[in-house]
Scaffold this motif. Structure first.
Motif, PDB file in Angstrom:
ATOM      1  N   SER A  43       0.652  -1.269  -0.100  1.00 50.45           N
ATOM      2  CA  SER A  43      -0.148   0.101  -0.160  1.00 50.45           C
ATOM      3  C   SER A  43       0.633   1.407   0.150  1.00 50.45           C
ATOM      4  O   SER A  43       0.614   2.051  -0.909  1.00 50.45           O
ATOM      5  CB  SER A  43      -0.943  -0.049   1.385  1.00 50.45           C
ATOM      6  OG  SER A  43      -1.888  -0.946   1.593  1.00 50.45           O
ATOM      7  N   PHE A  44       1.602   1.592   0.485  1.00 53.21           N
ATOM      8  CA  PHE A  44       2.930   2.308   0.524  1.00 53.21           C
ATOM      9  C   PHE A  44       3.287   2.731  -0.497  1.00 53.21           C
ATOM     10  O   PHE A  44       3.429   4.230  -1.235  1.00 53.21           O
ATOM     11  CB  PHE A  44       3.771   1.585   1.943  1.00 53.21           C
ATOM     12  CG  PHE A  44       4.936   3.617   2.224  1.00 53.21           C
ATOM     13  CD1 PHE A  44       4.106   4.170   2.735  1.00 53.21           C
ATOM     14  CD2 PHE A  44       6.191   2.686   1.188  1.00 53.21           C
ATOM     15  CE1 PHE A  44       5.058   5.549   3.127  1.00 53.21           C
ATOM     16  CE2 PHE A  44       7.227   4.563   1.511  1.00 53.21           C
ATOM     17  CZ  PHE A  44       6.694   5.577   2.448  1.00 53.21           C
ATOM     18  N   ASP A  45       3.837   1.500  -0.998  1.00 57.43           N
ATOM     19  CA  ASP A  45       4.794   1.385  -2.608  1.00 57.43           C
ATOM     20  C   ASP A  45       3.354   2.122  -3.732  1.00 57.43           C
ATOM     21  O   ASP A  45       4.093   2.845  -4.491  1.00 57.43           O
ATOM     22  CB  ASP A  45       4.809   0.229  -2.712  1.00 57.43           C
ATOM     23  CG  ASP A  45       5.921  -0.398  -2.955  1.00 57.43           C
ATOM     24  OD1 ASP A  45       6.866   0.692  -1.580  1.00 57.43           O
ATOM     25  OD2 ASP A  45       6.698  -1.600  -2.461  1.00 57.43           O
ATOM     26  N   THR A  46       2.479   1.682  -3.563  1.00 57.71           N
ATOM     27  CA  THR A  46       1.265   2.344  -4.663  1.00 57.71           C
ATOM     28  C   THR A  46       1.491   3.458  -3.805  1.00 57.71           C
ATOM     29  O   THR A  46       0.708   4.136  -5.587  1.00 57.71           O
ATOM     30  CB  THR A  46      -0.641   1.251  -4.191  1.00 57.71           C
ATOM     31  OG1 THR A  46       0.044  -0.139  -3.992  1.00 57.71           O
ATOM     32  CG2 THR A  46      -0.742   2.016  -4.907  1.00 57.71           C
ATOM     33  N   TRP A  47       1.295   4.056  -2.579  1.00 57.28           N
ATOM     34  CA  TRP A  47       0.695   5.626  -2.704  1.00 57.28           C
ATOM     35  C   TRP A  47       2.028   6.245  -3.013  1.00 57.28           C
ATOM     36  O   TRP A  47       2.124   7.117  -3.588  1.00 57.28           O
ATOM     37  CB  TRP A  47       1.037   5.288  -1.089  1.00 57.28           C
ATOM     38  CG  TRP A  47       0.953   6.880  -0.685  1.00 57.28           C
ATOM     39  CD1 TRP A  47       0.361   8.381  -0.302  1.00 57.28           C
ATOM     40  CD2 TRP A  47       2.053   7.573   0.095  1.00 57.28           C
ATOM     41  NE1 TRP A  47       0.644   9.138  -0.083  1.00 57.28           N
ATOM     42  CE2 TRP A  47       2.195   9.224   0.010  1.00 57.28           C
ATOM     43  CE3 TRP A  47       3.736   7.674  -0.043  1.00 57.28           C
ATOM     44  CZ2 TRP A  47       3.000  10.341   0.517  1.00 57.28           C
ATOM     45  CZ3 TRP A  47       4.392   8.270   0.478  1.00 57.28           C
ATOM     46  CH2 TRP A  47       4.259   9.452   0.411  1.00 57.28           C
ATOM     47  N   ARG A  48       3.116   5.731  -3.563  1.00 53.76           N
ATOM     48  CA  ARG A  48       4.294   6.351  -3.668  1.00 53.76           C
ATOM     49  C   ARG A  48       3.874   6.730  -5.309  1.00 53.76           C
ATOM     50  O   ARG A  48       4.749   8.257  -6.234  1.00 53.76           O
ATOM     51  CB  ARG A  48       5.656   6.197  -3.468  1.00 53.76           C
ATOM     52  CG  ARG A  48       6.474   6.410  -2.612  1.00 53.76           C
ATOM     53  CD  ARG A  48       7.728   5.655  -1.868  1.00 53.76           C
ATOM     54  NE  ARG A  48       8.883   6.646  -2.990  1.00 53.76           N
ATOM     55  CZ  ARG A  48       9.207   7.819  -3.495  1.00 53.76           C
ATOM     56  NH1 ARG A  48       9.195   8.475  -2.581  1.00 53.76           N
ATOM     57  NH2 ARG A  48      10.348   7.812  -4.697  1.00 53.76           N
ATOM     58  N   ASN A  49       3.494   4.949  -5.353  1.00 48.83           N
ATOM     59  CA  ASN A  49       3.455   5.626  -7.094  1.00 48.83           C
ATOM     60  C   ASN A  49       2.889   6.226  -7.745  1.00 48.83           C
ATOM     61  O   ASN A  49       2.791   7.040  -8.657  1.00 48.83           O
ATOM     62  CB  ASN A  49       3.543   3.996  -7.974  1.00 48.83           C
ATOM     63  CG  ASN A  49       4.412   3.381  -7.482  1.00 48.83           C
ATOM     64  OD1 ASN A  49       5.319   3.886  -8.077  1.00 48.83           O
ATOM     65  ND2 ASN A  49       4.054   1.826  -7.679  1.00 48.83           N
ATOM     66  N   ILE A  50       1.643   6.446  -6.438  1.00 53.97           N
ATOM     67  CA  ILE A  50       0.647   7.518  -7.316  1.00 53.97           C
ATOM     68  C   ILE A  50       0.922   8.889  -7.794  1.00 53.97           C
ATOM     69  O   ILE A  50       0.598   9.583  -8.500  1.00 53.97           O
ATOM     70  CB  ILE A  50      -0.639   7.144  -6.924  1.00 53.97           C
ATOM     71  CG1 ILE A  50      -1.655   5.604  -6.814  1.00 53.97           C
ATOM     72  CG2 ILE A  50      -1.732   9.172  -6.898  1.00 53.97           C
ATOM     73  CD1 ILE A  50      -2.699   5.473  -5.912  1.00 53.97           C
ATOM     74  N   LEU A  51       1.342   9.274  -6.111  1.00 62.47           N
ATOM     75  CA  LEU A  51       2.029  10.231  -6.023  1.00 62.47           C
ATOM     76  C   LEU A  51       3.155  10.997  -7.306  1.00 62.47           C
ATOM     77  O   LEU A  51       3.347  12.206  -7.726  1.00 62.47           O
ATOM     78  CB  LEU A  51       3.481  10.868  -4.323  1.00 62.47           C
ATOM     79  CG  LEU A  51       1.821  10.707  -3.402  1.00 62.47           C
ATOM     80  CD1 LEU A  51       3.171  11.178  -2.630  1.00 62.47           C
ATOM     81  CD2 LEU A  51       0.980  11.335  -3.901  1.00 62.47           C
ATOM     82  N   ARG A  52       3.923   9.935  -7.154  1.00 62.08           N
ATOM     83  CA  ARG A  52       4.254  10.247  -8.382  1.00 62.08           C
ATOM     84  C   ARG A  52       4.197   9.943  -9.736  1.00 62.08           C
ATOM     85  O   ARG A  52       4.668  10.742 -10.615  1.00 62.08           O
ATOM     86  CB  ARG A  52       6.497   8.392  -8.879  1.00 62.08           C
ATOM     87  CG  ARG A  52       7.086   8.825  -9.473  1.00 62.08           C
ATOM     88  CD  ARG A  52       8.253   7.259  -9.320  1.00 62.08           C
ATOM     89  NE  ARG A  52       9.325   7.806  -9.558  1.00 62.08           N
ATOM     90  CZ  ARG A  52       9.759   8.535 -10.868  1.00 62.08           C
ATOM     91  NH1 ARG A  52       8.680   7.150 -11.661  1.00 62.08           N
ATOM     92  NH2 ARG A  52      10.455   7.890 -11.680  1.00 62.08           N
ATOM     93  N   SER A  53       2.990   9.599 -10.383  1.00 58.65           N
ATOM     94  CA  SER A  53       2.358   9.734 -11.351  1.00 58.65           C
ATOM     95  C   SER A  53       1.886  11.062 -11.782  1.00 58.65           C
ATOM     96  O   SER A  53       1.605  11.321 -12.264  1.00 58.65           O
ATOM     97  CB  SER A  53       1.279   8.719 -11.635  1.00 58.65           C
ATOM     98  OG  SER A  53       0.444   8.243 -10.590  1.00 58.65           O
TER      99      SER A  53
END
Lengths: 268, 199
Positions: B93-103
C-alpha cells in the motif's frame, strides 16, 4: 567581552551537510550535533542562496526550457559550469537512472517536481537545522528568501541601493573599528594573501581611515568571510573548512577556530 | 413545479438495488421529467397538487463518483499505517501511494502542488512503511490530504515543519563540493551518457 555558549557554523559547513559523501555530509552533520548548540550567521543565507539555491533554480530553468535530457546537460554546462552539471547528475542518480528513461515529458515533470521542492526545502532547512542565528549586522538581503514567480522562483540577490536596503552593516563595521585594526595588522604581516583577504584588507583600511563603509552594490558579498567572522567574534567556536581565509581572520578578530578538513574538492 | 424528489444522496449497494439498471442520475431524472412524470410517480396532470411522492418500485443505482487518484492515495496510505494489517499489505500500500504521487508529478499544474508532491517524494525516497513510525505516517497522511485541496504555501511550510518534527527530511543532498573520486567518476559517466542521449 562576553563569550557566547554557542559555536558558529560557517556557510560552507552548512553546505557540506548537503553532500551525499559520508566523509563530508555525514561528518559535517555529526559535528553539528557534537558542537551543539550551533548557530549560523544570518549573512550566511545570502551566501547559501548564491552558492546553492541559485544553482537549483538554474537547473529548474534549464530543465523547463529544454526538449531533451541531452539539451539540458549542454545548457546547464554552458550556464552553470561543471558544478551545476554535477548537481543535476546527482539528482538523476538519486532518483534512479532507470526511473527516468523513457518519454522526456515525463522525465521533465519528475525533475521539475523535485527541483521545485528542493529550492523551498533547502532554504527552510538552512534556517531551521541549527539551534539559532546570529544577526548583529541585520542584513536586509539575508531576510529575502526565494520567492515564487510564475512557474519558477526568483532567487536573485539584488544589488544594495538606498531604495531597497536599510543597511545596518555599515554601522556594524564601524562599531568594530578596533577589531578591524587588529585584522589589518595581521594581514599586513603576511607576504602573500588570497584575493579575498586582499579585498578585506582594502575595505578594512577604508573603514578605519575614513569611517565609511561603501555598502552599496555587492560589497558585502566580496568580504563575506570578514562579515561572518566579525559576527562570530564572541562565539565559543567557529567551525569552517575555509582555512585559507579564517586562519588569519581568527587571529585578528579573536574567535577560536576549528577547521573541518574533510572537504577538499571545490568545483567551479 | 416543486416536487419532493427522492434523490439518493449516497451510493447504494448492490444488495439494495439488485435489479436496477445502472443509470446516470442526471439522465434518469431528465428522462422522467421529460415524460411529464414526477420522479417515480404517475404521469402528471399538470396540476402541482397531483404530484405525490411514491417510493420507487426499483430504486435507480447511482453511478458512484470515481475516486480520484488522490482519494486512492489517501486510502492506500491509511492502509499502510494500519498496524493490524499484514506487513506485506502495508508495504504494498505504501509503494502504491508513492507510485500514485509519482504519476501525479507528471500532471502537476500548480506550483504549490508540485512543491508539496516533491517534498513528500523526497522525504520517502527508498523508504518502506516498516521504516517509518506512526507519527511520520500520520504526517504523510495529513500532507496527502492537503494535496487534495489545492495546497498553498502555508501548507508546505506546515508539512515541512511537521516532517522535521518527526525527524524526517525532504532535502536531497546535491552539493557537488567534496565528492570522492569514485562518485565523481560515476557522475561523469552519467553526464556523458546523458549528453549522448543514452541515459
Amino acid at each position: 567581552m562576553t563569550q557566547h555558549a554557542f559555536a558558529v557554523f560557517d556557510t560552507d559547513m552548512q553546505i557540506h551537510r548537503f553532500c551525499e559523501e559520508p566523509r563530508v555530509g555525514a561528518a559535517a552533520d555529526k559535528l553539528r550535533f557534537e558542537r551543539k548548540p550551533v548557530h549560523a550567521v544570518a549573512f550566511s543565507k545570502v551566501e547559501f542562496k548564491g552558492a546553492y539555491i541559485q544553482r537549483l533554480a538554474l537547473l529548474q530553468n534549464k530543465v523547463r526550457d529544454s526538449d531533451s535530457i541531452q539539451e539540458v546537460f549542454v545548457r546547464v554546462k554552458n550556464s552553470g559550469g561543471r558544478g551545476a552539471q554535477m548537481m543535476l547528475a546527482q539528482l538523476i542518480r538519486f532518483l534512479g537512472r532507470e526511473s527516468l528513461r523513457g518519454d522526456w515529458s515525463d522525465t521533465k515533470a519528475i525533475l521539475l517536481t523535485h527541483l521545485d521542492a528542493q529550492i523551498g526545502e533547502a532554504w527552510r532547512w538552512f534556517s531551521t537545522n541549527v539551534d539559532g542565528e546570529v544577526d548583529s549586522a541585520k542584513c536586509t538581503r539575508a531576510k529575502e528568501g526565494p520567492t515564487r514567480i510564475g512557474n519558477g522562483w526568483d532567487v536573485g540577490i539584488p544589488n544594495c541601493r538606498k531604495q531597497n536596503t536599510r543597511c545596518r552593516v555599515s554601522q556594524f563595521f564601524k562599531g568594530n573599528t578596533e577589531t578591524l585594526k587588529h585584522v589589518i595588522a595581521i594581514l599586513e604581516k603576511e607576504s602573500s594573501i588570497s584575493d579575498e583577504l586582499q579585498r578585506i584588507l582594502e575595505i578594512a583600511r577604508d573603514i578605519v581611515n575614513t569611517g565609511v563603509y561603501k555598502w552599496e552594490g555587492t560589497t558585502c558579498r566580496t568580504v563575506g568571510d570578514l562579515l561572518i567572522g566579525l559576527e562570530a567574534k564572541d562565539c565559543r567556536l567557529f567551525v569552517t573548512s575555509n582555512a585559507k581565509e579564517h586562519v588569519l581572520l581568527s587571529q585578528g578578530i579573536g574567535y577560536p577556530l576549528e577547521i573541518f578538513k574533510n572537504a577538499i574538492l571545490r568545483l567551479k | 413545479m416543486t416536487a419532493p424528489f427522492d434523490i439518493p444522496n449516497a451510493p447504494i449497494s448492490d444488495d439494495e438495488a439488485p435489479e436496477a439498471e445502472v443509470v446516470d442520475l442526471y439522465e434518469w431524472m431528465s428522462s422522467r421529467l421529460a415524460a411529464g412524470a414526477a420522479p417515480n410517480g404517475p404521469p402528471s396532470t399538470g396540476n402541482a397538487s397531483d404530484v405525490r411522492y411514491q417510493a420507487p418500485a426499483v430504486r435507480p443505482r447511482v453511478r458512484q463518483a470515481r475516486p480520484t487518484p488522490l482519494d486512492v492515495a489517501v486510502a492506500q496510505l491509511a492502509t499502510a499505517r494500519d498496524k493490524s494489517r499484514d506487513p506485506v499489505e502495508r508495504s504494498n500500500s505504501f509503494d502504491t501511494w508513492r507510485n500514485i504521487l509519482r504519476s501525479l508529478a507528471k500532471n502537476a499544474n500548480t506550483e504549490a502542488f508540485r512543491e508539496l508532491l516533491g517534498l513528500l517524494l523526497a522525504a520517502t525516497h527508498k523508504k518502506d512503511a516498516g521504516d517509518l513510525d506512526d507519527q511520520t505516517l500520520a504526517v504523510l497522511l495529513d500532507a496527502t490530504t492537503r494535496l487534495k485541496s489545492q495546497p498553498a504555501a502555508i501548507d508546505i511550510n506546515r508539512v515541512s515543519a511537521a516532517l522535521r518534527g518527526v525527524g524526517a527530511t525532504g532535502v536531497i543532498p546535491l552539493s557537488a563540493d567534496g565528492l570522492s573520486e569514485e562518485v565523481t567518476r560515476e557522475l561523469e559517466e552519467l553526464i556523458e551518457a546523458a549528453e549522448q542521449n543514452r541515459l
